[in-house]
Scaffold this motif. Structure first.
Motif, PDB file in Angstrom:
ATOM      1  N   UNK A   1       9.370 104.969  56.323  1.00 60.09           N
ATOM      2  CA  UNK A   1       9.715 104.829  54.911  1.00 60.09           C
ATOM      3  C   UNK A   1       9.374 106.087  54.125  1.00 60.09           C
ATOM      4  N   UNK A   2       8.318 106.023  53.308  1.00 56.01           N
ATOM      5  CA  UNK A   2       7.884 107.152  52.488  1.00 56.01           C
ATOM      6  C   UNK A   2       9.043 107.695  51.641  1.00 56.01           C
ATOM      7  N   UNK A   3       9.772 106.784  50.993  1.00 58.79           N
ATOM      8  CA  UNK A   3      10.930 107.191  50.205  1.00 58.79           C
ATOM      9  C   UNK A   3      10.511 107.852  48.893  1.00 58.79           C
ATOM     10  N   UNK A   4      11.397 108.708  48.384  1.00 62.32           N
ATOM     11  CA  UNK A   4      11.151 109.386  47.117  1.00 62.32           C
ATOM     12  C   UNK A   4      11.276 108.402  45.957  1.00 62.32           C
ATOM     13  N   UNK A   5      10.431 108.563  44.950  1.00 67.70           N
ATOM     14  CA  UNK A   5      10.510 107.783  43.718  1.00 67.70           C
ATOM     15  C   UNK A   5      10.706 108.753  42.556  1.00 67.70           C
ATOM     16  N   UNK A   6      11.644 108.431  41.693  1.00 69.76           N
ATOM     17  CA  UNK A   6      11.943 109.274  40.526  1.00 69.76           C
ATOM     18  C   UNK A   6      11.124 108.772  39.334  1.00 69.76           C
ATOM     19  N   UNK A   7      10.160 109.583  38.884  1.00 66.04           N
ATOM     20  CA  UNK A   7       9.315 109.164  37.749  1.00 66.04           C
ATOM     21  C   UNK A   7       9.612 110.015  36.508  1.00 66.04           C
TER      22      UNK A   7
ATOM     23  N   UNK B   1      11.617 109.677  33.859  1.00 65.76           N
ATOM     24  CA  UNK B   1      11.571 108.965  32.575  1.00 65.76           C
ATOM     25  C   UNK B   1      10.150 108.619  32.174  1.00 65.76           C
ATOM     26  N   UNK B   2       9.335 108.332  33.168  1.00 68.39           N
ATOM     27  CA  UNK B   2       7.959 107.903  32.916  1.00 68.39           C
ATOM     28  C   UNK B   2       7.102 109.031  32.356  1.00 68.39           C
ATOM     29  N   UNK B   3       7.380 110.284  32.761  1.00 71.87           N
ATOM     30  CA  UNK B   3       6.476 111.390  32.405  1.00 71.87           C
ATOM     31  C   UNK B   3       7.130 112.404  31.471  1.00 71.87           C
ATOM     32  N   UNK B   4       8.331 112.094  30.941  1.00 73.74           N
ATOM     33  CA  UNK B   4       9.037 113.106  30.151  1.00 73.74           C
ATOM     34  C   UNK B   4       8.303 113.467  28.866  1.00 73.74           C
ATOM     35  N   UNK B   5       7.423 112.601  28.391  1.00 71.27           N
ATOM     36  CA  UNK B   5       6.669 112.895  27.161  1.00 71.27           C
ATOM     37  C   UNK B   5       5.166 112.995  27.403  1.00 71.27           C
ATOM     38  N   UNK B   6       4.775 113.209  28.670  1.00 73.65           N
ATOM     39  CA  UNK B   6       3.341 113.264  28.985  1.00 73.65           C
ATOM     40  C   UNK B   6       2.762 114.622  28.587  1.00 73.65           C
ATOM     41  N   UNK B   7       1.473 114.770  28.782  1.00 74.03           N
ATOM     42  CA  UNK B   7       0.808 116.011  28.374  1.00 74.03           C
ATOM     43  C   UNK B   7       0.741 117.069  29.460  1.00 74.03           C
TER      44      UNK B   7
ATOM     45  N   UNK C   1       6.774 118.276  32.128  1.00 73.79           N
ATOM     46  CA  UNK C   1       7.668 118.272  30.958  1.00 73.79           C
ATOM     47  C   UNK C   1       8.583 119.494  30.922  1.00 73.79           C
ATOM     48  N   UNK C   2       8.081 120.669  31.325  1.00 74.08           N
ATOM     49  CA  UNK C   2       8.941 121.862  31.303  1.00 74.08           C
ATOM     50  C   UNK C   2      10.038 121.767  32.352  1.00 74.08           C
ATOM     51  N   UNK C   3       9.733 121.175  33.511  1.00 72.21           N
ATOM     52  CA  UNK C   3      10.768 120.988  34.537  1.00 72.21           C
ATOM     53  C   UNK C   3      11.863 120.082  34.011  1.00 72.21           C
ATOM     54  N   UNK C   4      11.463 119.016  33.318  1.00 72.27           N
ATOM     55  CA  UNK C   4      12.447 118.068  32.784  1.00 72.27           C
ATOM     56  C   UNK C   4      13.282 118.726  31.685  1.00 72.27           C
ATOM     57  N   UNK C   5      12.619 119.505  30.811  1.00 71.65           N
ATOM     58  CA  UNK C   5      13.335 120.187  29.725  1.00 71.65           C
ATOM     59  C   UNK C   5      14.365 121.173  30.260  1.00 71.65           C
ATOM     60  N   UNK C   6      14.114 121.721  31.433  1.00 70.63           N
ATOM     61  CA  UNK C   6      15.044 122.676  32.053  1.00 70.63           C
ATOM     62  C   UNK C   6      16.083 121.994  32.940  1.00 70.63           C
ATOM     63  N   UNK C   7      16.226 120.677  32.773  1.00 68.14           N
ATOM     64  CA  UNK C   7      17.251 119.945  33.506  1.00 68.14           C
ATOM     65  C   UNK C   7      16.826 119.445  34.866  1.00 68.14           C
ATOM     66  N   UNK C   8      15.533 119.549  35.177  1.00 63.29           N
ATOM     67  CA  UNK C   8      15.039 119.112  36.481  1.00 63.29           C
ATOM     68  C   UNK C   8      14.523 117.688  36.463  1.00 63.29           C
TER      69      UNK C   8
ATOM     70  N   UNK D   1       3.672 114.907  44.333  1.00 66.53           N
ATOM     71  CA  UNK D   1       4.755 115.053  43.377  1.00 66.53           C
ATOM     72  C   UNK D   1       5.278 116.486  43.336  1.00 66.53           C
ATOM     73  N   UNK D   2       6.596 116.599  43.135  1.00 66.22           N
ATOM     74  CA  UNK D   2       7.238 117.896  42.916  1.00 66.22           C
ATOM     75  C   UNK D   2       8.058 117.808  41.636  1.00 66.22           C
ATOM     76  N   UNK D   3       8.043 118.894  40.847  1.00 66.48           N
ATOM     77  CA  UNK D   3       8.792 118.949  39.588  1.00 66.48           C
ATOM     78  C   UNK D   3       9.571 120.252  39.531  1.00 66.48           C
ATOM     79  N   UNK D   4      10.906 120.142  39.493  1.00 63.38           N
ATOM     80  CA  UNK D   4      11.753 121.343  39.461  1.00 63.38           C
ATOM     81  C   UNK D   4      13.200 120.882  39.381  1.00 63.38           C
ATOM     82  N   UNK D   5      14.118 121.825  39.630  1.00 69.85           N
ATOM     83  CA  UNK D   5      15.521 121.447  39.731  1.00 69.85           C
ATOM     84  C   UNK D   5      15.693 120.472  40.899  1.00 69.85           C
ATOM     85  N   UNK D   6      16.680 119.602  40.777  1.00 76.34           N
ATOM     86  CA  UNK D   6      16.882 118.568  41.798  1.00 76.34           C
ATOM     87  C   UNK D   6      16.911 119.131  43.213  1.00 76.34           C
ATOM     88  N   UNK D   7      17.669 120.210  43.386  1.00 78.80           N
ATOM     89  CA  UNK D   7      17.848 120.760  44.733  1.00 78.80           C
ATOM     90  C   UNK D   7      16.506 121.138  45.350  1.00 78.80           C
ATOM     91  N   UNK D   8      15.624 121.754  44.545  1.00 78.25           N
ATOM     92  CA  UNK D   8      14.309 122.163  45.056  1.00 78.25           C
ATOM     93  C   UNK D   8      13.434 120.945  45.312  1.00 78.25           C
TER      94      UNK D   8
END
Length: 597
Positions: free
Chosen positions: A301-307, A309-315, A320-327, A401-408
């Motif tokens: 298993x060990x499937x990826x989970x997309x969080x 929405x959960x962290x888009x306004x966190x500190x 947050x910068x990855x999300x702001x850049x479309x990641x 966790x990884x935060x970046x563009x989808x492909x990365x």
């Protein structure tokens, strides 16, 4: 001194002799695996490709001259023995197919002597691969390697028989063809008769098999040699073998149906394993979202989970910068790994950086439920708990966790889950998990070329419902393409082909290819398409990869008789090598020496 085998004819391979032959006189030939001298008796384990047979040399039956020969033989001598089969005089060897019998020698001939080999001819030896490949003819004598090569032969034979029964015709396509560098680099072959011009060795028979469909052959197959001048990996070689096929008047389901039945047939006949049909299907998008890979390993298993929405306004600015850049921000849960030492976590971070990550965030959940995290100081307790809940985190788990563009993010976590599965012992080679991955993107963006390129090739048919987006939104167009995946390895891939001239023209335009360039590269195919082309589709397996997995090997080099190493050289023959100046002159080729700077 080597003797002739004149007057002798082998009656059996070693393991073709059985208890049913007791009392019969047989003639066997092979290599000396071991020799044990007990004074009045000499025992020899004789080996050929079928296995091992014990030979008993007694001076009373083989004569003094024969006994003297037996006394002088050494490992890897090639001998012929005539003798009578009897029940084994000593203890039965349960590990051998012939463990209950032996042959009492009446005649021996030494057909060839041998120097001491540079390594033992035994299964699963730890000899360095470079040495084994240098002496490949000796390496290929090892029973485990012989078993692999014989399995490969069986797979090829059964495939031909199955596909012939399904109405496929085996047709050879050219080895010397035109260079069409839309994929990997071509291997080029200079022409002596046409100075300054070159053939290319085929990367696949793609264009020719499509023309065979234009020619009305309906169902084509070939076990084809292919060549690609690309960097090597464990499952790549500069020359490799495809089980190649093309079918007319079909769509996706027709190709999948015949290939599912082929795979079920091969695995039953070769490994006595039942493949449950139909094989699971998954779209490319689902595979990437769940596993970060278009060739997901479903043994764990060990499937990826997309969080996101959960962290888009966190500190935490990294998120947050990855999300702001479309990641996006995604994670995996390594169950039971919460106590992993920091040094090993740091090694995972370095591993992730090798796949493009800037770093790796983590939460370790202790057995008492408390959290240790690389980013907790930027988050509220409520935010941390929400992440743990979203990741199905339990006591003793490690969340990464990884935060970046989808492909990365996909590349990083897709590779990381396989790496962790290996460390956690979740990759069972006795388990075979098949998957069809469908609806691949028609295009992918190339930063290097600053344009869209075909994910598969320019002749892949887009999904019917996406055709209207070819010009306006090519990145959203899905292809009628499909890969067959086994245990995280792509073993085959194919697609429905474009057979309409107007769609093909639009496809070339979407790739930034003018009519002139398209005609220059593919004119012979486009000309064939002017005279009535049936709807057609195909698929090609990597025979090497398929057999590698069936044989439970880690590298395709262990299922190829004479493979190349990582720099595409052959240690056995020392190829590639320099050639005579006269040969170069005949080919109108001059080699310039590199100037020292």
């Amino acid at each position: 001194m080597a003797e002739s085998m004149v007057g002798l004819k082998r009656t059996h391979r070693c393991t073709e002799v059985s208890a049913a032959n007791i009392g019969e006189t047989v003639t066997v030939m092979g290599w000396v695996q071991t020799r044990r001298n007990l004074g009045a008796l000499i025992f020899v384990d004789l080996r050929d490709r079928s296995g091992i047979l014990q030979i008993l040399f007694d001076e009373n039956t083989v004569g003094s001259e024969g006994f003297k020969k037996a006394y002088g033989i050494r490992n890897e001598y090639v001998i012929a023995v005539v003798g009578k089969v009897q029940k084994r005089s000593g203890a039965v060897n349960e590990n051998l197919k012939t463990g209950d019998i032996e042959v009492v020698a009446e005649q021996i001939r030494v057909l060839s002597e041998s120097e001491t080999p540079p390594f033992p001819i035994e299964e699963n030896i730890n000899t360095k691969e470079d040495l084994r490949l240098k002496y490949r003819c000796l390496d290929l004598r090892r029973p485990d390697l012989q078993s692999n090569i014989m399995m490969r032969s069986k797979v090829a034979t059964l495939t031909r028989a199955f596909l012939a029964n399904e109405g496929f015709l085996e047709i050879e396509t050219p080895m010397l063809t035109k260079s069409t560098p839309e994929g990997a680099r071509d291997y080029l072959v200079p022409s002596r008769i046409h100075p300054g011009k070159f053939y290319a060795l085929p990367q696949s028979p793609q264009l020719f098999k499509q023309m065979l469909m234009c020619s009305g052959y309906d169902r084509y197959m070939q076990i084809a040699r292919c060549f690609r001048d690309e960097d090597l990996r464990a499952d790549r070689q500069p020359e490799f073998t495809q089980i190649d096929m093309e079918l007319s008047f079909v769509d996706v389901d027709d190709v999948i149906d015949v290939n599912e039945r082929l795979l079920a047939y091969l695995f039953k006949e070769v490994l006595d394993i039942d493949v449950a049909l139909p094989i699971q299907r998954m779209t490319w998008q689902e595979a990437m979202d769940r596993f970060g890979s278009d060739k997901p390993d479903l043994r764990f298993g060990m499937e990826l989970k997309n969080i996101t929405e959960l962290v888009k306004n966190c500190g935490f600015g990294v998120f947050t910068s990855a999300i702001e850049n479309g990641g996006t921000v995604r994670g995996i849960n390594a169950k039971g790994q919460g106590a992993m030492p920091r040094k090993k976590i740091d090694a995972l971070v370095d591993f992730a950086k090798g796949y493009g990550a800037k770093g790796l965030a983590y939460i370790a959940i202790h057995e008492d439920g408390s959290l240790k995290s690389s980013f907790a100081k930027f988050m509220t307790d409520e935010e941390m708990q929400a992440i743990v809940t979203a990741m199905d985190g339990q006591a003793g788990d490690l969340l990464l966790f990884a935060a970046d563009r989808n492909k990365i993010v996909w590349n990083v976590l897709g590779a990381l889950r396989v790496e962790l599965a290996g460390q956690m012992g979740l990759l069972d080679k006795n388990e075979y998990k098949f998957l069809w991955v469908t609806e691949f993107p028609q295009f992918e963006w190339s930063d290097e070329e600053n344009r869209f390129v075909a994910m598969h090739h320019p002749f892949t048919m887009p999904m019917d419902e996406d055709l209207d987006q070819l010009e306006t939104n090519p990145g959203a167009v899905r292809a009628k393409a499909y890969d067959i995946v086994l245990n995280g390895t792509e073993i085959g891939g194919g697609s429905v082909r474009i057979h309409q001239a107007d769609v093909q023209a639009r496809m070339f335009k979407a790739l930034g290819m003018s009519d002139e360039v398209a005609n220059e590269k593919f004119g012979f195919l486009l000309d064939a398409f002017k005279y009535g082309v049936p709807p057609h589709a195909g698929l090609a397996y990597g025979l090497d990869r398929l057999v590698m997995l069936m044989a439970k090997c880690d590298s395709i080099r262990d299922v190829i008789a004479f493979p190349k190493v990582k720099d595409a050289s052959c240690l056995l023959t020392n190829a590639p090598d320099v050639v005579d100046a006269k040969q170069l002159e005949e080919l109108s080729i001059a080699i310039e020496e590199e100037q020292e700077v």
